[in-house]
Write a protein that holds these residues in place. Structure first.
Motif, PDB file in Angstrom:
ATOM      1  N   ASP A 251      41.412  39.791  51.912  1.00 11.06           N
ATOM      2  CA  ASP A 251      42.834  39.480  51.872  1.00 11.06           C
ATOM      3  C   ASP A 251      43.610  40.228  50.807  1.00 11.06           C
ATOM      4  OD1 ASP A 251      42.168  37.624  53.844  1.00 11.06           O
ATOM      5  OD2 ASP A 251      41.859  36.021  52.377  1.00 11.06           O
ATOM      6  N   GLN A 252      42.905  40.833  49.841  1.00 17.18           N
ATOM      7  CA  GLN A 252      43.573  41.497  48.713  1.00 17.18           C
ATOM      8  C   GLN A 252      44.542  40.534  48.020  1.00 17.18           C
ATOM      9  OE1 GLN A 252      43.600  45.244  47.613  1.00 17.18           O
ATOM     10  NE2 GLN A 252      41.547  44.834  48.337  1.00 17.18           N
ATOM     11  N   GLU A 253      44.078  39.304  47.822  1.00 13.48           N
ATOM     12  CA  GLU A 253      44.853  38.281  47.134  1.00 13.48           C
ATOM     13  C   GLU A 253      43.987  37.612  46.074  1.00 13.48           C
ATOM     14  OE1 GLU A 253      47.804  36.809  50.783  1.00 13.48           O
ATOM     15  OE2 GLU A 253      46.080  35.570  50.183  1.00 13.48           O
ATOM     16  N   VAL A 254      44.613  37.280  44.929  1.00 11.32           N
ATOM     17  CA  VAL A 254      43.887  36.595  43.862  1.00 11.32           C
ATOM     18  C   VAL A 254      44.700  35.407  43.369  1.00 11.32           C
ATOM     19  CG1 VAL A 254      42.676  38.669  43.088  1.00 11.32           C
ATOM     20  CG2 VAL A 254      44.860  38.080  42.054  1.00 11.32           C
ATOM     21  N   MET A 255      43.990  34.441  42.833  1.00  7.08           N
ATOM     22  CA  MET A 255      44.637  33.286  42.218  1.00  7.08           C
ATOM     23  C   MET A 255      43.944  33.019  40.896  1.00  7.08           C
ATOM     24  SD  MET A 255      44.986  29.343  43.563  1.00  7.08           S
ATOM     25  CE  MET A 255      45.697  29.831  45.124  1.00  7.08           C
ATOM     26  N   ARG A 256      44.717  33.050  39.812  1.00  9.44           N
ATOM     27  CA  ARG A 256      44.138  32.791  38.496  1.00  9.44           C
ATOM     28  C   ARG A 256      43.598  31.364  38.417  1.00  9.44           C
ATOM     29  NH1 ARG A 256      47.938  35.223  33.650  1.00  9.44           N
ATOM     30  NH2 ARG A 256      48.183  37.351  34.433  1.00  9.44           N
ATOM     31  N   ILE A 257      42.602  31.173  37.549  1.00 12.84           N
ATOM     32  CA  ILE A 257      42.096  29.824  37.290  1.00 12.84           C
ATOM     33  C   ILE A 257      43.238  28.982  36.710  1.00 12.84           C
ATOM     34  CG2 ILE A 257      40.456  28.455  35.952  1.00 12.84           C
ATOM     35  CD1 ILE A 257      38.617  30.875  35.896  1.00 12.84           C
ATOM     36  N   GLY A 258      43.438  27.781  37.273  1.00  9.33           N
ATOM     37  CA  GLY A 258      44.490  26.901  36.792  1.00  9.33           C
ATOM     38  C   GLY A 258      45.842  27.146  37.421  1.00  9.33           C
ATOM     39  N   SER A 259      45.923  28.100  38.357  1.00 12.30           N
ATOM     40  CA  SER A 259      47.192  28.421  38.996  1.00 12.30           C
ATOM     41  C   SER A 259      47.185  27.959  40.449  1.00 12.30           C
ATOM     42  CB  SER A 259      47.459  29.925  38.938  1.00 12.30           C
ATOM     43  OG  SER A 259      48.638  30.262  39.656  1.00 12.30           O
ATOM     44  N   THR A 260      48.373  27.779  41.004  1.00 17.90           N
ATOM     45  CA  THR A 260      48.512  27.472  42.434  1.00 17.90           C
ATOM     46  C   THR A 260      49.221  28.606  43.158  1.00 17.90           C
ATOM     47  OG1 THR A 260      50.597  26.313  41.981  1.00 17.90           O
ATOM     48  CG2 THR A 260      48.575  24.985  42.016  1.00 17.90           C
TER      49      THR A 260
ATOM     50  N   LEU B 296      37.111  38.077  36.208  1.00 23.70           N
ATOM     51  CA  LEU B 296      37.574  38.740  37.423  1.00 23.70           C
ATOM     52  C   LEU B 296      38.966  38.263  37.840  1.00 23.70           C
ATOM     53  CD1 LEU B 296      34.322  38.762  39.602  1.00 23.70           C
ATOM     54  CD2 LEU B 296      35.424  40.728  38.534  1.00 23.70           C
ATOM     55  N   PHE B 297      39.187  36.956  37.813  1.00 25.19           N
ATOM     56  CA  PHE B 297      40.430  36.395  38.336  1.00 25.19           C
ATOM     57  C   PHE B 297      41.484  36.139  37.260  1.00 25.19           C
ATOM     58  CE2 PHE B 297      37.427  35.545  41.682  1.00 25.19           C
ATOM     59  CZ  PHE B 297      38.167  35.668  42.845  1.00 25.19           C
ATOM     60  N   GLY B 298      41.071  36.037  35.974  1.00 21.72           N
ATOM     61  CA  GLY B 298      42.005  35.674  34.928  1.00 21.72           C
ATOM     62  C   GLY B 298      42.280  34.180  34.952  1.00 21.72           C
ATOM     63  N   TYR B 299      43.140  33.715  34.047  1.00 21.13           N
ATOM     64  CA  TYR B 299      43.441  32.288  33.997  1.00 21.13           C
ATOM     65  C   TYR B 299      44.848  32.054  33.451  1.00 21.13           C
ATOM     66  CZ  TYR B 299      41.973  32.924  29.109  1.00 21.13           C
ATOM     67  OH  TYR B 299      41.836  33.378  27.813  1.00 21.13           O
ATOM     68  N   GLU B 300      45.386  30.866  33.780  1.00 28.33           N
ATOM     69  CA  GLU B 300      46.694  30.450  33.312  1.00 28.33           C
ATOM     70  C   GLU B 300      46.576  29.813  31.917  1.00 28.33           C
ATOM     71  OE1 GLU B 300      49.953  30.640  34.987  1.00 28.33           O
ATOM     72  OE2 GLU B 300      48.651  32.237  35.756  1.00 28.33           O
ATOM     73  N   PRO B 301      47.696  29.696  31.166  1.00 29.15           N
ATOM     74  CA  PRO B 301      47.640  29.048  29.850  1.00 29.15           C
ATOM     75  C   PRO B 301      47.074  27.634  29.947  1.00 29.15           C
ATOM     76  CG  PRO B 301      49.752  30.147  30.162  1.00 29.15           C
ATOM     77  CD  PRO B 301      49.047  30.206  31.479  1.00 29.15           C
ATOM     78  N   GLY B 302      46.110  27.337  29.059  1.00 27.09           N
ATOM     79  CA  GLY B 302      45.536  26.004  29.001  1.00 27.09           C
ATOM     80  C   GLY B 302      44.702  25.625  30.207  1.00 27.09           C
ATOM     81  N   ALA B 303      44.196  26.616  30.953  1.00 27.47           N
ATOM     82  CA  ALA B 303      43.430  26.326  32.170  1.00 27.47           C
ATOM     83  C   ALA B 303      42.129  25.599  31.867  1.00 27.47           C
ATOM     84  CB  ALA B 303      43.152  27.618  32.937  1.00 27.47           C
ATOM     85  N   PHE B 304      41.574  25.838  30.686  1.00 31.46           N
ATOM     86  CA  PHE B 304      40.337  25.174  30.296  1.00 31.46           C
ATOM     87  C   PHE B 304      40.263  25.162  28.780  1.00 31.46           C
ATOM     88  CE2 PHE B 304      39.570  29.602  31.449  1.00 31.46           C
ATOM     89  CZ  PHE B 304      39.049  30.112  30.270  1.00 31.46           C
ATOM     90  N   SER B 305      39.318  24.422  28.252  1.00 30.42           N
ATOM     91  CA  SER B 305      39.154  24.316  26.802  1.00 30.42           C
ATOM     92  C   SER B 305      38.859  25.686  26.204  1.00 30.42           C
ATOM     93  CB  SER B 305      38.005  23.348  26.477  1.00 30.42           C
ATOM     94  OG  SER B 305      37.783  23.285  25.086  1.00 30.42           O
ATOM     95  N   GLY B 306      39.629  26.070  25.214  1.00 28.67           N
ATOM     96  CA  GLY B 306      39.438  27.370  24.576  1.00 28.67           C
ATOM     97  C   GLY B 306      40.237  28.489  25.213  1.00 28.67           C
ATOM     98  N   ALA B 307      40.962  28.186  26.292  1.00 29.60           N
ATOM     99  CA  ALA B 307      41.761  29.215  26.963  1.00 29.60           C
ATOM    100  C   ALA B 307      42.960  29.600  26.112  1.00 29.60           C
ATOM    101  CB  ALA B 307      42.225  28.717  28.326  1.00 29.60           C
TER     102      ALA B 307
END
Length: 462
Positions: free
Chosen positions: A266-275, A216-227
Protein backbone atom coordinates in the motif's frame (compact mmCIF):
# COMPACT_ATOMS: atom_id res chain seq x y z
CA UNK A 1 27.83 63.40 32.97
CA UNK A 2 25.72 60.17 32.85
CA UNK A 3 23.73 59.15 35.91
CA UNK A 4 25.30 56.75 38.42
CA UNK A 5 24.89 53.13 37.29
CA UNK A 6 23.16 52.27 40.55
CA UNK A 7 20.23 54.37 39.34
CA UNK A 8 19.73 51.87 36.52
CA UNK A 9 20.56 48.70 38.51
CA UNK A 10 16.99 47.37 38.61
CA UNK A 11 16.53 48.01 34.89
CA UNK A 12 19.82 46.23 34.16
CA UNK A 13 18.67 43.16 36.12
CA UNK A 14 15.40 43.13 34.16
CA UNK A 15 17.35 42.80 30.90
CA UNK A 16 18.46 39.25 31.81
CA UNK A 17 16.46 36.31 30.42
CA UNK A 18 17.18 34.32 33.62
CA UNK A 19 15.49 35.01 36.90
CA UNK A 20 17.86 36.76 39.35
CA UNK A 21 17.59 36.69 43.15
CA UNK A 22 20.20 38.62 45.18
CA UNK A 23 20.58 38.12 48.93
CA UNK A 24 23.26 39.17 51.42
CA UNK A 25 25.40 36.98 53.67
CA UNK A 26 22.64 36.92 56.30
CA UNK A 27 20.05 35.73 53.81
CA UNK A 28 18.20 39.02 53.46
CA UNK A 29 16.56 39.46 50.04
CA UNK A 30 18.10 42.53 48.35
CA UNK A 31 17.03 42.42 44.69
CA UNK A 32 14.67 40.35 42.50
CA UNK A 33 14.20 40.95 38.76
CA UNK A 34 11.05 40.78 36.65
CA UNK A 35 11.94 37.42 35.09
CA UNK A 36 12.13 35.85 38.55
CA UNK A 37 8.53 36.91 39.16
CA UNK A 38 7.45 35.36 35.83
CA UNK A 39 9.28 32.07 36.43
CA UNK A 40 8.26 31.52 40.05
CA UNK A 41 4.91 33.31 40.26
CA UNK A 42 6.19 35.09 43.41
CA UNK A 43 5.90 38.88 43.74
CA UNK A 44 8.83 41.20 44.53
CA UNK A 45 6.93 43.08 47.22
CA UNK A 46 6.44 39.85 49.16
CA UNK A 47 10.15 39.01 49.01
CA UNK A 48 12.27 42.16 49.28
CA UNK A 49 13.67 42.73 52.78
CA UNK A 50 12.63 39.23 53.89
CA UNK A 51 15.10 36.57 54.98
CA UNK A 52 15.34 33.42 52.87
CA UNK A 53 15.06 31.08 55.89
CA UNK A 54 11.83 32.81 56.97
CA UNK A 55 10.40 32.42 53.48
CA UNK A 56 11.45 28.75 53.47
CA UNK A 57 9.79 28.20 56.88
CA UNK A 58 6.59 29.86 55.68
CA UNK A 59 6.50 27.57 52.64
CA UNK A 60 6.98 30.30 50.04
CA UNK A 61 9.56 27.93 48.56
CA UNK A 62 10.82 24.58 49.81
CA UNK A 63 14.56 25.27 49.75
CA UNK A 64 16.87 28.28 50.03
CA UNK A 65 20.33 27.98 48.49
CA UNK A 66 21.82 31.10 50.17
CA UNK A 67 22.98 29.45 53.45
CA UNK A 68 24.88 26.69 51.64
CA UNK A 69 26.67 29.15 49.32
CA UNK A 70 27.65 31.35 52.32
CA UNK A 71 28.85 28.32 54.28
CA UNK A 72 30.96 26.75 51.51
CA UNK A 73 31.95 29.84 49.55
CA UNK A 74 31.31 27.83 46.39
CA UNK A 75 28.61 27.83 43.69
CA UNK A 76 25.67 25.52 44.43
CA UNK A 77 22.83 24.10 42.34
CA UNK A 78 19.45 22.90 43.54
CA UNK A 79 15.87 22.24 42.47
CA UNK A 80 13.23 24.50 44.09
CA UNK A 81 9.44 24.18 44.31
CA UNK A 82 7.46 27.36 45.00
CA UNK A 83 4.11 27.85 46.74
CA UNK A 84 2.64 28.78 43.35
CA UNK A 85 3.31 25.24 42.03
CA UNK A 86 6.31 26.19 39.90
CA UNK A 87 9.52 24.14 39.69
CA UNK A 88 12.80 25.94 38.97
CA UNK A 89 16.55 25.28 38.88
CA UNK A 90 18.70 27.45 41.19
CA UNK A 91 22.35 28.26 40.45
CA UNK A 92 23.77 30.22 43.39
CA UNK A 93 27.12 32.07 43.12
CA UNK A 94 29.09 33.83 45.92
CA UNK A 95 30.30 37.44 45.65
CA UNK A 96 33.26 38.12 48.01
CA UNK A 97 34.24 41.29 49.87
CA UNK A 98 37.80 42.64 50.21
CA UNK A 99 38.40 40.28 53.16
CA UNK A 100 37.55 37.24 51.06
CA UNK A 101 34.27 36.60 52.82
CA UNK A 102 30.93 36.05 51.10
CA UNK A 103 29.11 39.38 50.95
CA UNK A 104 26.27 38.52 48.60
CA UNK A 105 24.76 35.49 46.87
CA UNK A 106 23.50 35.92 43.32
CA UNK A 107 21.12 33.13 42.33
CA UNK A 108 20.22 32.52 38.68
CA UNK A 109 16.84 30.88 38.24
CA UNK A 110 15.74 28.81 35.23
CA UNK A 111 12.47 27.06 34.44
CA UNK A 112 12.78 23.26 34.63
CA UNK A 113 10.01 22.79 32.07
CA UNK A 114 11.80 24.90 29.48
CA UNK A 115 15.09 23.10 30.11
CA UNK A 116 13.37 19.72 29.71
CA UNK A 117 11.82 20.83 26.44
CA UNK A 118 15.19 22.05 25.19
CA UNK A 119 16.77 18.74 26.16
CA UNK A 120 14.09 16.82 24.26
CA UNK A 121 14.58 19.04 21.22
CA UNK A 122 18.35 18.56 21.30
CA UNK A 123 17.91 14.79 21.63
CA UNK A 124 15.45 14.71 18.74
CA UNK A 125 17.73 16.80 16.54
CA UNK A 126 20.70 14.56 17.42
CA UNK A 127 18.77 11.50 16.28
CA UNK A 128 17.90 13.17 12.98
CA UNK A 129 21.48 14.33 12.47
CA UNK A 130 22.80 10.81 13.09
CA UNK A 131 20.40 9.32 10.56
CA UNK A 132 21.32 11.91 7.95
CA UNK A 133 25.01 11.28 8.68
CA UNK A 134 24.40 7.62 7.80
CA UNK A 135 22.93 8.70 4.50
CA UNK A 136 25.83 11.09 3.92
CA UNK A 137 28.32 8.27 4.48
CA UNK A 138 26.65 6.32 1.67
CA UNK A 139 26.64 9.35 -0.60
CA UNK A 140 30.34 9.98 0.02
CA UNK A 141 31.17 6.46 -1.11
CA UNK A 142 29.27 6.71 -4.40
CA UNK A 143 32.41 6.66 -6.51
CA UNK A 144 34.55 4.64 -4.11
CA UNK A 145 32.72 1.32 -3.75
CA UNK A 146 34.90 -1.79 -3.78
CA UNK A 147 33.25 -3.22 -6.90
CA UNK A 148 35.52 -5.38 -9.01
CA UNK A 149 33.89 -7.18 -11.93
CA UNK A 150 36.17 -9.69 -13.68
CA UNK A 151 34.08 -12.87 -13.55
CA UNK A 152 31.71 -13.52 -16.52
CA UNK A 153 28.82 -14.36 -14.19
CA UNK A 154 29.39 -11.14 -12.25
CA UNK A 155 29.45 -9.14 -15.50
CA UNK A 156 26.07 -10.60 -16.42
CA UNK A 157 24.76 -9.78 -12.93
CA UNK A 158 25.93 -6.17 -13.23
CA UNK A 159 24.13 -5.81 -16.56
CA UNK A 160 21.01 -7.30 -15.00
CA UNK A 161 21.37 -4.89 -12.07
CA UNK A 162 21.43 -1.89 -14.41
CA UNK A 163 18.27 -3.08 -16.16
CA UNK A 164 16.49 -3.69 -12.85
CA UNK A 165 17.63 -0.40 -11.29
CA UNK A 166 15.68 1.84 -13.68
CA UNK A 167 12.40 -0.11 -13.26
CA UNK A 168 11.81 0.96 -9.63
CA UNK A 169 10.74 -2.58 -8.69
CA UNK A 170 11.48 -4.28 -5.37
CA UNK A 171 14.79 -6.19 -5.46
CA UNK A 172 15.91 -9.22 -3.47
CA UNK A 173 19.68 -9.79 -3.24
CA UNK A 174 20.80 -13.26 -2.19
CA UNK A 175 24.29 -14.49 -1.30
CA UNK A 176 26.60 -15.70 1.43
CA UNK A 177 27.80 -13.41 4.20
CA UNK A 178 30.41 -10.94 2.97
CA UNK A 179 29.86 -11.30 -0.80
CA UNK A 180 29.02 -7.61 -1.20
CA UNK A 181 25.21 -7.46 -1.09
CA UNK A 182 25.29 -3.95 0.41
CA UNK A 183 27.57 -2.76 -2.39
CA UNK A 184 25.14 -4.03 -5.01
CA UNK A 185 22.24 -2.40 -3.15
CA UNK A 186 24.09 0.92 -3.31
CA UNK A 187 24.66 0.42 -7.06
CA UNK A 188 20.95 -0.21 -7.62
CA UNK A 189 20.18 3.13 -5.97
CA UNK A 190 22.91 4.91 -7.94
CA UNK A 191 21.66 3.57 -11.29
CA UNK A 192 18.01 4.30 -10.44
CA UNK A 193 15.92 7.40 -11.09
CA UNK A 194 16.03 8.01 -7.32
CA UNK A 195 19.81 8.50 -7.27
CA UNK A 196 19.50 12.07 -5.95
CA UNK A 197 17.08 11.10 -3.16
CA UNK A 198 17.84 9.54 0.26
CA UNK A 199 19.33 6.06 0.56
CA UNK A 200 19.03 4.41 3.97
CA UNK A 201 20.22 1.02 5.18
CA UNK A 202 18.82 -0.83 8.18
CA UNK A 203 20.18 -4.16 9.41
CA UNK A 204 17.21 -6.20 10.63
CA UNK A 205 19.49 -8.53 12.60
CA UNK A 206 21.05 -5.87 14.80
CA UNK A 207 17.94 -4.07 16.08
CA UNK A 208 16.19 -5.61 19.12
CA UNK A 209 12.72 -6.97 18.37
CA UNK A 210 11.21 -4.52 20.86
CA UNK A 211 12.60 -1.52 18.96
CA UNK A 212 12.34 -2.49 15.31
CA UNK A 213 8.76 -1.26 14.84
CA UNK A 214 9.56 2.20 16.22
CA UNK A 215 12.70 2.35 14.06
CA UNK A 216 10.78 1.50 10.88
CA UNK A 217 7.46 3.24 11.51
CA UNK A 218 8.44 5.99 13.97
CA UNK A 219 6.19 7.11 16.82
CA UNK A 220 4.02 9.98 18.03
CA UNK A 221 4.86 12.09 21.15
CA UNK A 222 4.30 10.09 24.33
CA UNK A 223 3.44 6.90 22.41
CA UNK A 224 5.18 4.78 25.03
CA UNK A 225 7.31 5.11 28.15
CA UNK A 226 10.57 6.84 27.29
CA UNK A 227 9.29 8.16 23.96
CA UNK A 228 10.44 11.60 22.87
CA UNK A 229 7.91 14.36 23.50
CA UNK A 230 8.46 15.48 19.91
CA UNK A 231 7.85 12.06 18.39
CA UNK A 232 10.20 10.54 15.85
CA UNK A 233 10.02 9.67 12.14
CA UNK A 234 10.81 6.10 11.13
CA UNK A 235 12.96 4.87 8.26
CA UNK A 236 9.90 4.46 6.03
CA UNK A 237 9.16 8.18 6.30
CA UNK A 238 12.78 9.29 6.09
CA UNK A 239 13.34 7.26 2.91
CA UNK A 240 10.32 8.86 1.21
CA UNK A 241 11.07 9.46 -2.49
CA UNK A 242 14.29 7.45 -2.04
CA UNK A 243 15.46 3.90 -1.37
CA UNK A 244 15.39 1.78 1.79
CA UNK A 245 17.78 -1.19 1.99
CA UNK A 246 16.60 -3.87 4.41
CA UNK A 247 19.68 -5.99 5.06
CA UNK A 248 19.31 -9.44 6.72
CA UNK A 249 15.58 -9.46 5.91
CA UNK A 250 15.47 -13.14 6.89
CA UNK A 251 15.95 -12.14 10.56
CA UNK A 252 12.84 -9.94 10.65
CA UNK A 253 10.34 -11.18 13.31
CA UNK A 254 7.10 -12.65 11.93
CA UNK A 255 4.82 -9.90 13.33
CA UNK A 256 6.95 -7.26 11.60
CA UNK A 257 6.91 -9.27 8.36
CA UNK A 258 3.13 -8.80 8.17
CA UNK A 259 3.44 -5.05 8.74
CA UNK A 260 6.22 -4.74 6.18
CA UNK A 261 4.06 -6.58 3.65
CA UNK A 262 1.30 -3.99 4.06
CA UNK A 263 3.79 -1.16 3.50
CA UNK A 264 5.09 -2.86 0.35
CA UNK A 265 1.57 -3.31 -0.97
CA UNK A 266 0.00 0.00 0.00
CA UNK A 267 2.97 2.36 0.43
CA UNK A 268 1.31 3.65 3.60
CA UNK A 269 2.66 3.93 7.15
CA UNK A 270 1.20 4.76 10.52
CA UNK A 271 3.41 5.85 13.40
CA UNK A 272 3.10 4.08 16.74
CA UNK A 273 0.48 5.92 18.79
CA UNK A 274 -1.06 7.61 15.75
CA UNK A 275 -4.39 7.13 13.98
CA UNK A 276 -3.29 8.94 10.82
CA UNK A 277 -2.08 7.08 7.75
CA UNK A 278 0.72 8.69 5.75
CA UNK A 279 1.49 7.90 2.13
CA UNK A 280 5.13 7.25 1.27
CA UNK A 281 6.99 6.60 -1.95
CA UNK A 282 9.85 4.22 -1.18
CA UNK A 283 11.82 1.80 -3.33
CA UNK A 284 12.67 -1.33 -1.32
CA UNK A 285 15.78 -3.48 -1.63
CA UNK A 286 16.11 -6.53 0.62
CA UNK A 287 19.05 -8.87 1.15
CA UNK A 288 19.71 -12.08 3.05
CA UNK A 289 22.17 -14.94 3.34
CA UNK A 290 19.37 -17.30 4.31
CA UNK A 291 17.54 -19.73 2.04
CA UNK A 292 14.16 -18.02 2.21
CA UNK A 293 12.37 -20.91 0.51
CA UNK A 294 13.47 -23.18 3.36
CA UNK A 295 12.45 -20.50 5.87
CA UNK A 296 8.99 -20.38 4.28
CA UNK A 297 8.68 -24.16 4.58
CA UNK A 298 9.76 -24.01 8.24
CA UNK A 299 7.23 -21.27 8.94
CA UNK A 300 9.81 -18.66 9.97
CA UNK A 301 9.22 -16.45 6.93
CA UNK A 302 5.90 -15.46 5.39
CA UNK A 303 5.32 -16.89 1.93
CA UNK A 304 3.32 -13.82 0.80
CA UNK A 305 6.17 -11.50 1.80
CA UNK A 306 8.70 -13.78 0.11
CA UNK A 307 6.84 -13.69 -3.21
CA UNK A 308 6.32 -9.95 -2.86
CA UNK A 309 10.06 -9.45 -2.43
CA UNK A 310 11.30 -11.70 -5.21
CA UNK A 311 10.07 -9.53 -8.05
CA UNK A 312 13.65 -9.08 -9.23
CA UNK A 313 16.37 -11.33 -7.80
CA UNK A 314 20.14 -10.95 -7.85
CA UNK A 315 22.04 -13.98 -6.55
CA UNK A 316 25.71 -13.19 -5.89
CA UNK A 317 28.17 -16.10 -6.13
CA UNK A 318 30.75 -16.61 -3.35
CA UNK A 319 34.29 -15.32 -3.88
CA UNK A 320 35.67 -18.85 -4.30
CA UNK A 321 33.66 -19.09 -7.54
CA UNK A 322 35.10 -15.78 -8.77
CA UNK A 323 38.82 -16.56 -8.71
CA UNK A 324 39.49 -14.01 -11.45
CA UNK A 325 38.59 -11.31 -8.94
CA UNK A 326 40.71 -12.45 -6.00
CA UNK A 327 43.99 -10.82 -7.07
CA UNK A 328 42.27 -7.56 -8.15
CA UNK A 329 40.51 -7.44 -4.77
CA UNK A 330 43.82 -8.05 -2.98
CA UNK A 331 45.43 -5.18 -4.89
CA UNK A 332 42.40 -2.93 -4.25
CA UNK A 333 42.46 -3.48 -0.48
CA UNK A 334 46.24 -3.17 -0.29
CA UNK A 335 46.00 0.20 -2.02
CA UNK A 336 43.08 1.25 0.19
CA UNK A 337 44.76 0.46 3.51
CA UNK A 338 48.26 1.52 2.44
CA UNK A 339 46.76 4.91 1.65
CA UNK A 340 44.77 5.02 4.90
CA UNK A 341 47.70 4.07 7.15
CA UNK A 342 50.45 5.72 5.05
CA UNK A 343 52.31 2.49 4.36
CA UNK A 344 53.82 0.72 1.34
CA UNK A 345 53.17 -2.97 1.94
CA UNK A 346 52.82 -5.62 -0.76
CA UNK A 347 52.28 -9.38 -0.89
CA UNK A 348 54.87 -11.73 -2.32
CA UNK A 349 53.85 -13.73 -5.44
CA UNK A 350 53.71 -16.87 -3.25
CA UNK A 351 51.25 -15.23 -0.86
CA UNK A 352 49.02 -14.08 -3.70
CA UNK A 353 49.03 -17.57 -5.24
CA UNK A 354 48.13 -19.09 -1.90
CA UNK A 355 45.32 -16.60 -1.25
CA UNK A 356 43.95 -17.23 -4.71
CA UNK A 357 43.53 -20.90 -3.78
CA UNK A 358 41.96 -20.17 -0.38
CA UNK A 359 38.20 -20.82 -0.18
CA UNK A 360 37.36 -17.51 1.56
CA UNK A 361 34.38 -18.67 3.64
CA UNK A 362 33.84 -15.05 4.74
CA UNK A 363 34.16 -13.82 1.14
CA UNK A 364 35.16 -10.22 0.34
CA UNK A 365 34.58 -9.03 3.91
CA UNK A 366 37.00 -11.66 5.25
CA UNK A 367 39.62 -10.59 2.72
CA UNK A 368 39.18 -6.92 3.60
CA UNK A 369 39.61 -7.63 7.32
CA UNK A 370 42.63 -9.89 6.68
CA UNK A 371 44.44 -7.31 4.57
CA UNK A 372 43.62 -4.45 6.93
CA UNK A 373 45.00 -6.48 9.84
CA UNK A 374 48.23 -7.30 7.99
CA UNK A 375 48.79 -3.69 6.90
CA UNK A 376 48.17 -2.46 10.44
CA UNK A 377 50.35 -5.02 12.25
CA UNK A 378 53.27 -5.58 9.86
CA UNK A 379 56.17 -3.20 9.43
CA UNK A 380 57.93 -5.02 6.59
CA UNK A 381 57.52 -4.01 2.97
CA UNK A 382 56.83 -7.53 1.65
CA UNK A 383 54.40 -9.96 3.30
CA UNK A 384 55.55 -13.58 3.05
CA UNK A 385 53.63 -16.81 3.72
CA UNK A 386 54.97 -17.06 7.28
CA UNK A 387 53.44 -13.64 8.04
CA UNK A 388 49.91 -14.87 7.37
CA UNK A 389 47.67 -15.48 10.42
CA UNK A 390 47.63 -18.92 12.06
CA UNK A 391 43.95 -19.59 11.34
CA UNK A 392 44.78 -19.48 7.64
CA UNK A 393 48.04 -21.42 7.76
CA UNK A 394 46.59 -24.10 10.08
CA UNK A 395 43.74 -24.77 7.70
CA UNK A 396 44.13 -28.39 6.52
CA UNK A 397 43.35 -27.59 2.91
CA UNK A 398 45.83 -24.72 2.89
CA UNK A 399 48.56 -26.91 4.42
CA UNK A 400 48.15 -29.41 1.59
CA UNK A 401 48.34 -26.62 -0.98
CA UNK A 402 51.48 -25.28 0.70
CA UNK A 403 53.13 -28.69 0.60
CA UNK A 404 52.21 -29.17 -3.03
CA UNK A 405 53.44 -25.67 -3.87
CA UNK A 406 56.77 -26.41 -2.21
CA UNK A 407 57.12 -29.60 -4.28
CA UNK A 408 55.95 -28.23 -7.61
CA UNK A 409 58.19 -25.24 -7.90
CA UNK A 410 58.69 -24.98 -11.64
CA UNK A 411 61.28 -22.22 -11.55
CA UNK A 412 64.51 -23.55 -13.17
CA UNK A 413 63.40 -27.19 -12.77
CA UNK A 414 63.00 -29.84 -15.43
CA UNK A 415 59.93 -32.09 -15.57
CA UNK A 416 62.02 -34.96 -14.20
CA UNK A 417 63.13 -32.89 -11.20
CA UNK A 418 59.55 -31.81 -10.51
CA UNK A 419 58.33 -35.42 -10.62
CA UNK A 420 61.15 -36.59 -8.34
CA UNK A 421 60.27 -33.89 -5.83
CA UNK A 422 56.64 -34.93 -5.90
CA UNK A 423 57.58 -38.63 -5.50
CA UNK A 424 59.79 -37.83 -2.52
CA UNK A 425 56.99 -35.89 -0.84
CA UNK A 426 54.54 -38.77 -1.33
CA UNK A 427 57.00 -41.31 0.11
CA UNK A 428 57.74 -39.11 3.14
CA UNK A 429 54.06 -38.73 3.93
CA UNK A 430 53.39 -42.45 3.38
CA UNK A 431 56.23 -43.56 5.68
CA UNK A 432 55.14 -41.11 8.37
CA UNK A 433 51.63 -42.49 8.15
CA UNK A 434 52.31 -46.26 7.88
CA UNK A 435 55.54 -46.43 9.95
CA UNK A 436 57.14 -49.36 8.00
CA UNK A 437 58.46 -50.05 4.48
CA UNK A 438 56.29 -53.15 4.12
CA UNK A 439 53.08 -51.24 4.90
CA UNK A 440 54.06 -48.40 2.54
CA UNK A 441 54.65 -50.92 -0.27
CA UNK A 442 51.28 -52.54 0.38
CA UNK A 443 49.46 -49.19 0.47
CA UNK A 444 51.07 -47.94 -2.73
CA UNK A 445 50.83 -51.38 -4.43
CA UNK A 446 54.58 -51.45 -5.21
CA UNK A 447 57.25 -54.07 -4.45
CA UNK A 448 58.91 -53.68 -1.07
CA UNK A 449 62.36 -53.59 -2.71
CA UNK A 450 61.29 -50.71 -4.99
CA UNK A 451 60.03 -48.68 -2.04
CA UNK A 452 63.21 -49.42 -0.07
CA UNK A 453 65.42 -48.34 -3.00
CA UNK A 454 63.56 -45.07 -3.55
CA UNK A 455 63.57 -44.23 0.17
CA UNK A 456 67.36 -44.61 0.20
CA UNK A 457 67.66 -42.63 -3.05
CA UNK A 458 65.93 -39.61 -1.56
CA UNK A 459 67.77 -39.94 1.76
CA UNK A 460 64.55 -40.64 3.65
CA UNK A 461 66.17 -43.67 5.30
CA UNK A 462 69.84 -44.61 5.68
Amino acid sequence: MPDDITTFFDRILDVFSDGIYISDRFGKTIKVNDMYEKLTGLKKENLLGRYVKELETEGVYDIAINPLVVKTGKPQTSLQNTSTGRKVILNGHPVFDHNGEVAYVITFVRDVTVLSQLKEQVSYQAELIEKYHREARYLRTRNHTNTIIENPKMRNLMELLKRIAVTDSTVLILGDTGVGKDVFATHIHQYSLRRDEPFFKINCATIPESLIESELFGYEPGAFSGASTKGKPGYFEMADKGTLFLDEIGELPLPMQAKLLRVLQDQEVMRIGSTKVKKVDVRFIAATNRNLEESVQKGTFRSDLYYRLRVAVLELPPLRERKEEIIPFIDFFLDKFNTKYRKKIDFSPEVKKLLQEYRWPGNVREMENLIQGLVVTQDKAMIEIEDLPNYLLNNKEMQEKLQLANVINTEEQSLGEIMEGFEKSVLEKALASHKSVAKVAKALKVDRSTIFRKLKKYGIIQ
